[in-house]
Design a protein around this motif. Sequence first.
Motif, PDB file in Angstrom:
ATOM      1  N   GLY A 219       0.794  -1.217   0.000  1.00  0.00           N
ATOM      2  CA  GLY A 219       0.000   0.000   0.000  1.00  0.00           C
ATOM      3  C   GLY A 219       0.829   1.270   0.000  1.00  0.00           C
ATOM      4  O   GLY A 219       0.274   2.373  -0.010  1.00  0.00           O
ATOM      5  N   LEU A 220       2.155   1.138   0.027  1.00  0.00           N
ATOM      6  CA  LEU A 220       3.048   2.292   0.083  1.00  0.00           C
ATOM      7  C   LEU A 220       4.140   2.162  -0.962  1.00  0.00           C
ATOM      8  O   LEU A 220       4.610   1.054  -1.233  1.00  0.00           O
ATOM      9  CB  LEU A 220       3.697   2.413   1.465  1.00  0.00           C
ATOM     10  CG  LEU A 220       2.776   2.676   2.657  1.00  0.00           C
ATOM     11  CD1 LEU A 220       3.560   2.511   3.952  1.00  0.00           C
ATOM     12  CD2 LEU A 220       2.158   4.061   2.577  1.00  0.00           C
ATOM     13  N   PRO A 221       4.595   3.274  -1.551  1.00  0.00           N
ATOM     14  CA  PRO A 221       5.755   3.207  -2.435  1.00  0.00           C
ATOM     15  C   PRO A 221       7.008   2.937  -1.615  1.00  0.00           C
ATOM     16  O   PRO A 221       7.047   3.199  -0.406  1.00  0.00           O
ATOM     17  CB  PRO A 221       5.797   4.600  -3.081  1.00  0.00           C
ATOM     18  CG  PRO A 221       5.091   5.488  -2.109  1.00  0.00           C
ATOM     19  CD  PRO A 221       4.047   4.635  -1.442  1.00  0.00           C
ATOM     20  N   PRO A 222       8.069   2.423  -2.236  1.00  0.00           N
ATOM     21  CA  PRO A 222       9.270   2.046  -1.468  1.00  0.00           C
ATOM     22  C   PRO A 222       9.849   3.172  -0.641  1.00  0.00           C
ATOM     23  O   PRO A 222      10.241   2.955   0.511  1.00  0.00           O
ATOM     24  CB  PRO A 222      10.249   1.591  -2.548  1.00  0.00           C
ATOM     25  CG  PRO A 222       9.396   1.153  -3.677  1.00  0.00           C
ATOM     26  CD  PRO A 222       8.196   2.047  -3.660  1.00  0.00           C
ATOM     27  N   GLY A 223       9.914   4.379  -1.205  1.00  0.00           N
ATOM     28  CA  GLY A 223      10.517   5.467  -0.452  1.00  0.00           C
ATOM     29  C   GLY A 223       9.807   5.759   0.837  1.00  0.00           C
ATOM     30  O   GLY A 223      10.424   5.947   1.898  1.00  0.00           O
ATOM     31  N   GLU A 224       8.473   5.788   0.797  1.00  0.00           N
ATOM     32  CA  GLU A 224       7.714   6.046   2.021  1.00  0.00           C
ATOM     33  C   GLU A 224       7.788   4.879   2.978  1.00  0.00           C
ATOM     34  O   GLU A 224       7.920   5.053   4.191  1.00  0.00           O
ATOM     35  CB  GLU A 224       6.254   6.340   1.665  1.00  0.00           C
ATOM     36  CG  GLU A 224       5.422   6.732   2.878  1.00  0.00           C
ATOM     37  CD  GLU A 224       3.992   7.116   2.508  1.00  0.00           C
ATOM     38  OE1 GLU A 224       3.166   7.222   3.424  1.00  0.00           O
ATOM     39  OE2 GLU A 224       3.713   7.283   1.300  1.00  0.00           O
ATOM     40  N   LEU A 225       7.728   3.660   2.453  1.00  0.00           N
ATOM     41  CA  LEU A 225       7.800   2.475   3.304  1.00  0.00           C
ATOM     42  C   LEU A 225       9.129   2.402   4.028  1.00  0.00           C
ATOM     43  O   LEU A 225       9.185   2.142   5.235  1.00  0.00           O
ATOM     44  CB  LEU A 225       7.592   1.227   2.466  1.00  0.00           C
ATOM     45  CG  LEU A 225       7.600  -0.110   3.210  1.00  0.00           C
ATOM     46  CD1 LEU A 225       6.412  -0.189   4.163  1.00  0.00           C
ATOM     47  CD2 LEU A 225       7.558  -1.270   2.226  1.00  0.00           C
ATOM     48  N   LEU A 226      10.213   2.660   3.314  1.00  0.00           N
ATOM     49  CA  LEU A 226      11.534   2.563   3.931  1.00  0.00           C
ATOM     50  C   LEU A 226      11.781   3.704   4.909  1.00  0.00           C
ATOM     51  O   LEU A 226      12.647   3.597   5.775  1.00  0.00           O
ATOM     52  CB  LEU A 226      12.603   2.574   2.836  1.00  0.00           C
ATOM     53  CG  LEU A 226      12.590   1.350   1.926  1.00  0.00           C
ATOM     54  CD1 LEU A 226      13.476   1.574   0.721  1.00  0.00           C
ATOM     55  CD2 LEU A 226      13.032   0.118   2.698  1.00  0.00           C
TER      56      LEU A 226
END
Length: 230
Positions: A219-226
Amino acid sequence: MYAQRASRLTGAVVWRNTLDDDPAVRPVLPDGCMDLLWNGGRLLVAGPDTHAHVPGGGPAHWAGVRFPPGVGPAVLGVPAYELRDRRVELTDLWPAADVRRLGGRIAAAGDPLPALEEVALTCAADADPPDPLLGRLVAALDAGRPVAVAADELGIGARQLHRRSLAAFGYGPKTLARVLRLQRALALARGGVPLAATAARCGFADQAHLTRDVKELTGLPPGELLGRRQ
């Protein structure tokens, strides 16, 4: 705050988590696993996820034993697909008297986490062993082999592999391969590997493919997830 360590149960992890109101709290991501949980005097089971699960509600202090992929159904005696994307009371699966006895043992302990681990060890010792073929499947998929290649190596037909995967992991081998690849990619990215290199090393077509897959599963793009708190 979240903390974990390796369990005395082979391949498992024991963890504790104290939730707060921080909106950046880390979601629970798909990993092919099932968990035995202790929260507010209750024993619960977390089934395998196909999307991110955001903890919340109820008492803030959680303890858990995360079984490795394919092991939870053997220990708990329920097919994984019946619990997919669900959190249920253990009394929904086992006799209430047995659950009360186990819960009383945990509640009487000074620290619930070691007591919960002991319960998991006892249950695992009394259960039939998990399907060894599916352990080999996890190893093959986690090494990046395509599902068809893994099936050929295991000498099993596609339909039987799908049926046995549903029971052990909650979803078919193709979804399991995506989930395992997601976990490999996040581990590399959290270790400082750039996303383009991570995509190449994990078998994505390119960084855009990695981004789409991460967003579909979490549900999140990698940048936000990381950027979420570890």
